[in-house]
Design a protein around this motif. Sequence first.
Motif, mmCIF file in Angstrom:
data_model
loop_
_atom_site.group_PDB
_atom_site.id
_atom_site.type_symbol
_atom_site.label_atom_id
_atom_site.label_comp_id
_atom_site.label_asym_id
_atom_site.label_seq_id
_atom_site.Cartn_x
_atom_site.Cartn_y
_atom_site.Cartn_z
ATOM 1 N N ASN A 102 -13.246 20.250 7.336
ATOM 2 C CA ASN A 102 -13.472 21.218 8.414
ATOM 3 C C ASN A 102 -14.780 20.966 9.151
ATOM 4 O O ASN A 102 -14.835 21.026 10.381
ATOM 5 N N THR A 103 -15.826 20.683 8.405
ATOM 6 C CA THR A 103 -17.156 20.573 9.001
ATOM 7 C C THR A 103 -17.642 19.139 9.161
ATOM 8 O O THR A 103 -18.587 18.893 9.922
ATOM 9 N N GLY A 104 -17.050 18.204 8.430
ATOM 10 C CA GLY A 104 -17.545 16.834 8.436
ATOM 11 C C GLY A 104 -18.766 16.634 7.567
ATOM 12 O O GLY A 104 -19.331 15.536 7.506
ATOM 13 N N GLU A 105 -19.196 17.689 6.872
ATOM 14 C CA GLU A 105 -20.371 17.591 6.008
ATOM 15 C C GLU A 105 -20.050 16.755 4.769
ATOM 16 O O GLU A 105 -18.974 16.869 4.185
ATOM 17 N N ILE A 106 -20.997 15.913 4.378
ATOM 18 C CA ILE A 106 -20.858 15.105 3.165
ATOM 19 C C ILE A 106 -21.960 15.496 2.195
ATOM 20 O O ILE A 106 -23.152 15.381 2.506
ATOM 21 N N PRO A 141 0.846 -1.202 0.000
ATOM 22 C CA PRO A 141 0.000 0.000 0.000
ATOM 23 C C PRO A 141 0.872 1.238 0.000
ATOM 24 O O PRO A 141 1.978 1.239 0.549
ATOM 25 N N VAL A 142 0.388 2.288 -0.646
ATOM 26 C CA VAL A 142 1.065 3.584 -0.606
ATOM 27 C C VAL A 142 0.753 4.230 0.734
ATOM 28 O O VAL A 142 -0.403 4.262 1.163
ATOM 29 N N VAL A 143 1.770 4.716 1.426
ATOM 30 C CA VAL A 143 1.568 5.412 2.703
ATOM 31 C C VAL A 143 2.174 6.811 2.601
ATOM 32 O O VAL A 143 3.277 6.985 2.107
ATOM 33 N N CYS A 144 1.436 7.815 3.063
ATOM 34 C CA CYS A 144 1.903 9.193 2.939
ATOM 35 C C CYS A 144 1.183 10.059 3.961
ATOM 36 O O CYS A 144 0.269 9.597 4.662
ATOM 37 N N LEU A 145 1.558 11.335 4.037
ATOM 38 C CA LEU A 145 1.039 12.239 5.056
ATOM 39 C C LEU A 145 0.211 13.401 4.516
ATOM 40 O O LEU A 145 -0.775 13.807 5.119
ATOM 41 N N HIS A 146 0.605 13.969 3.383
ATOM 42 C CA HIS A 146 0.112 15.287 2.996
ATOM 43 C C HIS A 146 -0.989 15.275 1.954
ATOM 44 O O HIS A 146 -1.693 16.274 1.775
ATOM 45 N N ILE A 148 -7.677 12.228 -1.239
ATOM 46 C CA ILE A 148 -7.761 12.815 0.095
ATOM 47 C C ILE A 148 -6.597 13.792 0.219
ATOM 48 O O ILE A 148 -5.455 13.448 -0.086
ATOM 49 N N ASP A 149 -6.896 15.027 0.653
ATOM 50 C CA ASP A 149 -5.846 16.044 0.706
ATOM 51 C C ASP A 149 -5.359 16.275 2.139
ATOM 52 O O ASP A 149 -5.851 15.645 3.096
ATOM 53 N N GLY A 150 -4.405 17.152 2.281
ATOM 54 C CA GLY A 150 -3.781 17.411 3.573
ATOM 55 C C GLY A 150 -4.669 18.114 4.568
ATOM 56 O O GLY A 150 -4.356 18.159 5.772
ATOM 57 N N GLN A 151 -5.796 18.678 4.111
ATOM 58 C CA GLN A 151 -6.742 19.355 5.007
ATOM 59 C C GLN A 151 -7.854 18.414 5.474
ATOM 60 O O GLN A 151 -8.774 18.836 6.177
ATOM 61 N N ARG A 186 0.182 22.105 -6.030
ATOM 62 C CA ARG A 186 0.066 23.510 -6.420
ATOM 63 C C ARG A 186 -0.964 24.266 -5.587
ATOM 64 O O ARG A 186 -1.267 25.420 -5.881
ATOM 65 N N GLY A 187 -1.499 23.602 -4.564
ATOM 66 C CA GLY A 187 -2.422 24.283 -3.670
ATOM 67 C C GLY A 187 -3.875 23.916 -3.838
ATOM 68 O O GLY A 187 -4.733 24.409 -3.089
ATOM 69 N N GLY A 188 -4.189 23.079 -4.828
ATOM 70 C CA GLY A 188 -5.562 22.631 -4.995
ATOM 71 C C GLY A 188 -5.959 21.651 -3.907
ATOM 72 O O GLY A 188 -5.110 21.094 -3.212
ATOM 73 N N ASN A 189 -7.260 21.440 -3.762
ATOM 74 C CA ASN A 189 -7.723 20.480 -2.755
ATOM 75 C C ASN A 189 -8.214 19.199 -3.437
ATOM 76 O O ASN A 189 -8.017 19.001 -4.638
ATOM 77 N N ALA A 190 -8.868 18.332 -2.661
ATOM 78 C CA ALA A 190 -9.282 17.028 -3.177
ATOM 79 C C ALA A 190 -10.238 17.145 -4.360
ATOM 80 O O ALA A 190 -10.162 16.364 -5.320
#
Length: 564
Positions: free
Chosen positions: A75-79, A13-18, A364-367, A38-42
């Motif tokens: 941030n909110t957990g909203e789906i 499996p790929v494992v990473c943090l950010h 999945i992004d770093g935020q 480049r600063g984009g999100n998921a």
Amino acid sequence: MDTDLTFSSRRSPVVCLHGCVASSQPLASSVGLDVLKRGGNAADAAVAIAAALAVTEPFSTGPGGDAFCLFYNGNTGEIRGINGSGRSPRALNLELLEGRGYTAEAPPSPYDALNVTVPGAPACWCDTVQLFGSHKLSFQEVLSGAVELAEVGFPVAEVTAHHWANGVAALGGAGKELGGDLLIDNRAPKCGQVFKNPSLARTLKELGEWGKSAFYQGRVAQAIVDVISQHGGVMTLDDLSSHDSEVITPVSTEYKGVRLWEPPPNSQGLAALLLLNILENFRLKAVGHNSSDYIHVLVEAVRLALTDALHYLGDPDHGTLPLQTLLDKSYSHQRAQHINMERVMEGVEPGLMTGSDTVYLCVIDGQGNACSFVNSIYMAFGSGLVPKDCGFSLQNRGANFSLRRNHFNCVAGGKRSYHTIISALLTASATKSQKPKLLAALGVMGAFMQPQGHIQVLLNMLEFGMNPQEALDAPRVYVQYDQKTDEWVVNLEEGVDQEVAEELKRRGHKVNWPVTGHKRSQFGRGQIITVGDWWNPSANQAVHSTRVLWAGSDPRADGCALGY
């Protein structure tokens, strides 16, 4: 030959943090990872990958198809999500089809222009970035990686080359429609051959600059209407210009401390939830992974869940769905009582039970945001119709309509068909006052394999402690209804024991074993990214971290997971 596709290697499996991305094509995964860096999100990265896959896998996906998106807000957990499926032309109805001599028993060819529905993917791409994106990158920047792939070209990957050629062969004479944009010298590109698509690059550039209007009005819209009209279809410019995405609230169910989220109807996400609810009544871990008892229960549960789905699901704008009844645990418990260690005989409403060409991807992004995304033109190259100088083929999603007058999914003007493509998210179970905790983004493509694939890979992790890559690697089961013989066929992938196949036959199942080589594509191609190693029952708490992302990509495709 199909037997040439051997599974002789393993992946960690790929494992990473950010941040992490997973798709069925390494170049597309790379495009998505670049957007994250480049600063984009998921959401930004998911759309970038979807557009890149339109370039690298045009037989499976593209602007001429549909898409569904689920997004978890870190941030909110909203789906929330987006239903990016298009409707049938307003002029299309059962009377028109019957007037042309078609019936439920003798419907139009799947490749008929009458089966082209409005493409919803471009609007879904735009709306995903607008509603869920970071707004740090312009839409042009999000699509720039795909544009570069289309302009500069890319070497075609091995599995991709096989299915590209198969798709052309399946179209037969209609394959000539692909020649201008999607073939090289009227042939599918070979593995390693560099393929360019300047027409698609132009379409993507215009989409990036002008947004939805660049597709649903003007040059591209006119080209779509022209090619459909030339082949006897009835779509109009008004059908295209009036299209819009639908923002959706996903449906969900709980299973042993986790909650699975799926898109609501007209998607078949409910089928996956029904299946999971039925299986909750059985001690699956105790009988063992892919044992004869495990597969028997899985098969019978799939038959029940798909029978309900095919009977009830369709466009909710054209009728009332018994959603709460179907999702009630007591209903699933009653359905589970049908299952014993012998056989269940359960019929299914007639419908098109065929293969699918689709892409599934997740980010999945770093935020802590997650985007689960699926994009499809249904069958290989969809209808095979290519609008002039646009670089993509049009889907044939209308082939999933029923021609039975009183059926919930009966064809009608301005209606969305029963839709096979689904994307999923997994969270920890939570009270109403708690923010849902993200556990995973996951999906498996492949027509009616999709709900079956979602549940199999999920159970591989939840019940059997597999990591995301192991969960995707494990041999799968595909329960398929054969309308010609009115039988359910149990397809078993190579790796399932022969003794298990023989025992299932003894219990009365019609078994196809072993499925090998490129025929393994019928089991779908999936991606999984998890937050932490919650699936690992022996996790060392000194090492365990919910910050770590774990990811896997299906060996039945060319793709990979990438992280940083």
